[in-house]
Design a protein around this motif. Structure first.
Motif, mmCIF file in Angstrom:
data_model
loop_
_atom_site.group_PDB
_atom_site.id
_atom_site.type_symbol
_atom_site.label_atom_id
_atom_site.label_comp_id
_atom_site.label_asym_id
_atom_site.label_seq_id
_atom_site.Cartn_x
_atom_site.Cartn_y
_atom_site.Cartn_z
ATOM 1 N N LEU A 26 0.815 -1.217 0.000
ATOM 2 C CA LEU A 26 0.000 0.000 0.000
ATOM 3 C C LEU A 26 0.849 1.268 0.000
ATOM 4 C CD1 LEU A 26 -2.855 -1.094 2.422
ATOM 5 C CD2 LEU A 26 -2.946 -0.901 -0.066
ATOM 6 N N THR A 27 1.950 1.270 0.735
ATOM 7 C CA THR A 27 2.787 2.471 0.744
ATOM 8 C C THR A 27 3.543 2.630 -0.578
ATOM 9 O OG1 THR A 27 4.582 1.242 1.858
ATOM 10 C CG2 THR A 27 3.064 2.510 3.245
ATOM 11 N N LEU B 299 -7.358 -0.713 0.039
ATOM 12 C CA LEU B 299 -6.903 -0.269 -1.281
ATOM 13 C C LEU B 299 -7.684 0.960 -1.728
ATOM 14 C CD1 LEU B 299 -5.028 -0.744 -3.644
ATOM 15 C CD2 LEU B 299 -6.712 -2.318 -4.613
ATOM 16 N N ALA B 300 -8.990 0.982 -1.457
ATOM 17 C CA ALA B 300 -9.789 2.162 -1.805
ATOM 18 C C ALA B 300 -9.318 3.382 -1.017
ATOM 19 C CB ALA B 300 -11.270 1.889 -1.532
ATOM 20 N N ILE C 10 -11.795 -6.024 4.046
ATOM 21 C CA ILE C 10 -10.769 -5.140 4.606
ATOM 22 C C ILE C 10 -9.750 -4.783 3.525
ATOM 23 C CG2 ILE C 10 -8.889 -4.954 6.271
ATOM 24 C CD1 ILE C 10 -11.630 -4.740 7.510
ATOM 25 N N ALA C 11 -9.353 -5.779 2.718
ATOM 26 C CA ALA C 11 -8.388 -5.530 1.639
ATOM 27 C C ALA C 11 -8.933 -4.510 0.654
ATOM 28 C CB ALA C 11 -8.053 -6.835 0.922
ATOM 29 N N GLY D 267 -7.808 6.748 -2.637
ATOM 30 C CA GLY D 267 -8.391 8.047 -2.311
ATOM 31 C C GLY D 267 -7.359 9.007 -1.734
ATOM 32 N N LEU D 268 -6.502 8.495 -0.869
ATOM 33 C CA LEU D 268 -5.429 9.335 -0.323
ATOM 34 C C LEU D 268 -4.493 9.795 -1.432
ATOM 35 C CD1 LEU D 268 -4.556 7.339 2.924
ATOM 36 C CD2 LEU D 268 -5.603 9.614 2.806
ATOM 37 N N GLY D 269 -4.214 8.896 -2.378
ATOM 38 C CA GLY D 269 -3.360 9.271 -3.500
ATOM 39 C C GLY D 269 -3.955 10.421 -4.294
ATOM 40 N N SER D 270 -5.259 10.355 -4.540
ATOM 41 C CA SER D 270 -5.924 11.443 -5.265
ATOM 42 C C SER D 270 -5.849 12.750 -4.480
ATOM 43 C CB SER D 270 -7.391 11.073 -5.528
ATOM 44 O OG SER D 270 -7.473 9.948 -6.385
ATOM 45 N N SER D 271 -5.969 12.654 -3.154
ATOM 46 C CA SER D 271 -5.925 13.882 -2.349
ATOM 47 C C SER D 271 -4.525 14.491 -2.353
ATOM 48 C CB SER D 271 -6.386 13.590 -0.917
ATOM 49 O OG SER D 271 -5.429 12.820 -0.199
#
Length: 204
Positions: free
Chosen positions: A92-93, A165-166, A160-161, A170-174
């Motif tokens: 994820l990171t 990932l969602a 949970i997976a 979403g954090l990436g878009s922010s």
């Protein structure tokens, strides 16, 4: 003696040019001629290796997946001994845009997602399977963590997976949108990972 051409290297040169366009300008208006100019080769050469733009798009998407997989593997190795948590955290990171390389990868994937919105038949014909592969990987690691007593057995690993990932996407878009920086996004993701990887307390 004529110089021998490495055809795979030449295909990747052209595919990488498309990915640079995807990460900087998007793919909606990217023509074969524009890709040729970006790669520093002739249009005829691009058409020799890729007969259609769709063929080029799919090949470059495969190269993008390979680049992300290599980054994930590198990130997991950097975390030390391989455990379910290190695999989930590293995967994820690696996706989260916290440095130049991950921002390039994220913008390139965003270019593909945006293209699919305007050309949904492209997704119908070929699909975008890489997120599904990541979800399956994460789900398997979370299930293993449950067996190890690191994750509450009452949780659904697949859900949970998908949620993690969602959240990461979403954090990436922010981050790309300027709402927060990469460090803040990483702190949010780590907070939620800590909550998942907290085994239930035993009574007494």
């Amino acid at each position: 003696m004529p110089k021998r051409v490495d055809h795979d290297q030449r295909r990747r040169q052209i595919g990488d040019a498309l990915l640079r366009i995807a990460s900087s300008r998007g793919l909606q208006s990217a023509s074969m001629r524009e890709v040729a100019a970006e790669a520093g080769v002739s249009l005829r050469l691009v058409q020799y290796y890729f007969h259609t733009k769709e063929e080029l798009l799919l090949a470059a998407l495969g190269y993008l997946g390979e680049q992300l997989a290599a980054r994930v593997e590198e990130r997991i190795r950097a975390l030390g001994p391989v455990t379910p948590r290190s695999v989930v955290h590293g995967t994820l990171t690696a996706v989260l845009p916290t440095d130049d390389e991950s921002r390039r990868l994220t913008r390139a994937y965003t270019g593909y997602y945006t293209l699919v919105l305007s050309e949904p038949d492209l997704a119908d014909r070929h699909g975008a399977t890489y997120p599904d592969k990541i979800e399956r990987l994460l789900g398997g690691q979370l299930r293993q963590a449950q067996e190890n007593g690191e994750v509450d057995p009452g949780l659904d690993p697949e859900l949970i997976a998908a949620g993690l990932l969602a959240l990461t996407n979403g954090l990436g878009s922010s981050v790309l949108g300027g709402q927060r920086d990469g460090q803040a996004a990483l702190e949010i993701l780590t907070y939620h990972l800590d909550r998942v990887f907290t085994p239930p307390r035993r009574a007494g």
